[in-house]
Design a protein around this motif. Sequence first.
Motif, PDB file in Angstrom:
ATOM      1  N   GLU A 194      -7.890 -30.718 -21.892  1.00  0.00           N
ATOM      2  CA  GLU A 194      -8.881 -32.887 -21.518  1.00  0.00           C
ATOM      3  C   GLU A 194      -8.756 -33.422 -22.046  1.00  0.00           C
ATOM      4  O   GLU A 194      -9.630 -34.032 -23.440  1.00  0.00           O
ATOM      5  N   SER A 195      -8.016 -34.841 -21.570  1.00  0.00           N
ATOM      6  CA  SER A 195      -8.095 -35.903 -21.869  1.00  0.00           C
ATOM      7  C   SER A 195      -9.232 -36.724 -22.012  1.00  0.00           C
ATOM      8  O   SER A 195      -9.819 -36.958 -20.685  1.00  0.00           O
ATOM      9  N   LEU A 196      -9.799 -37.292 -22.730  1.00  0.00           N
ATOM     10  CA  LEU A 196     -11.076 -38.043 -22.954  1.00  0.00           C
ATOM     11  C   LEU A 196     -10.930 -39.165 -23.480  1.00  0.00           C
ATOM     12  O   LEU A 196     -11.853 -40.204 -22.116  1.00  0.00           O
ATOM     13  N   LEU A 197      -9.988 -39.858 -23.580  1.00  0.00           N
ATOM     14  CA  LEU A 197      -9.278 -41.019 -23.697  1.00  0.00           C
ATOM     15  C   LEU A 197      -8.110 -41.393 -24.146  1.00  0.00           C
ATOM     16  O   LEU A 197      -7.431 -40.703 -24.719  1.00  0.00           O
ATOM     17  N   LYS A 198      -7.669 -42.815 -23.528  1.00  0.00           N
ATOM     18  CA  LYS A 198      -6.697 -42.992 -23.667  1.00  0.00           C
ATOM     19  C   LYS A 198      -6.652 -44.594 -23.873  1.00  0.00           C
ATOM     20  O   LYS A 198      -7.092 -45.040 -22.652  1.00  0.00           O
ATOM     21  N   GLU A 199      -5.953 -45.369 -25.052  1.00  0.00           N
ATOM     22  CA  GLU A 199      -6.099 -46.474 -25.279  1.00  0.00           C
ATOM     23  C   GLU A 199      -4.265 -47.138 -26.029  1.00  0.00           C
ATOM     24  O   GLU A 199      -3.654 -46.423 -26.515  1.00  0.00           O
ATOM     25  N   TYR A 200      -3.693 -47.989 -25.320  1.00  0.00           N
ATOM     26  CA  TYR A 200      -2.585 -48.474 -25.642  1.00  0.00           C
ATOM     27  C   TYR A 200      -2.877 -50.101 -26.987  1.00  0.00           C
ATOM     28  O   TYR A 200      -3.695 -51.104 -26.390  1.00  0.00           O
ATOM     29  N   LYS A 201      -2.199 -49.706 -27.000  1.00  0.00           N
ATOM     30  CA  LYS A 201      -1.731 -51.268 -28.464  1.00  0.00           C
ATOM     31  C   LYS A 201      -0.134 -51.812 -28.146  1.00  0.00           C
ATOM     32  O   LYS A 201      -0.267 -51.114 -28.758  1.00  0.00           O
ATOM     33  N   GLU A 202      -0.047 -52.680 -28.322  1.00  0.00           N
ATOM     34  CA  GLU A 202       0.944 -53.174 -27.977  1.00  0.00           C
ATOM     35  C   GLU A 202       1.595 -55.023 -28.929  1.00  0.00           C
ATOM     36  O   GLU A 202       0.585 -55.492 -28.544  1.00  0.00           O
TER      37      GLU A 202
END
Length: 290
Positions: A137-145
Amino acid sequence: MDNEQQFLAQYQKEKDRYEKPSVTTDIVVFTVSQERPALELLLIQRKHHPYKDCWALPGGFMDIDESLEQAVQRELAEETGITNIYAEQLYTWSDVARDPRMRILSASYMALTPKDKLQLKAGDDARDAGWFTVKTESLLKEYKETKEMLEETEEILLTLTNTQKDVQAKATLRVRKQAYGTKTSETIEMVEDAVNTIAFDHAKIILYSLYRLRNKVEYTNIAFNLMPEKFTLPRLQAVYEMILGKSLFKAQFRRHIADKVIATGEEVKEGAHRPSQLYRYNHRWVFGSL
């Protein structure tokens, strides 16, 4: 020293001065439950410290006179009673603090096999053994660019459940993917402040193996290891969906596996539905080409 024999004789006298890591093997054995469609894996309950009574992957120390392949088969047989299954080496785990006893490297293996061919019998340093359904189960997804890099960080809850034993083991992991131009990297680490009940770093090994399994299903014939000699396409699609953890479009799936199967000309009636055609695996298919 003038020759190799003299060098080796002197080395044997001095070798104990150097610290050396121990080597273990761990194996992830996947199967598919036909009773209630689900992907399952094999765990053992540890009899001794560390992680006494916790659930872990089958495995153990490699003896001085055996290969890794021999060690993984021996440990699997000793702890679960399962013998002679094909296992593929996946990755070597070498984090310094991965085992509280000493510096230990582990070579992980993966196997995919029909459940009905396996008879479990816990033994050696395993108190118990059982099949656990796999859920992520995905709890959190973050992106940084930035101009140089794209990074994706995802926290995943891994839950392993055995309803017969009324047992559940969990771990929270952080998967970090980075892309620098055309170069990519991926790391898996434990979320240390979470409640993790899977022994050692075996949750990392399980998640990594699950990713590899799903990737291999896409471009190899590995899913057919779970099929009988003759099968229907709906049953084959159900196995693919269980492994991938998602639904597939019927027409797209059948185009994908068209070269991998051969119609037998036979039919079977399942329930109230009209008869379905039986197929078999096309042994001439080799990694997508005939």
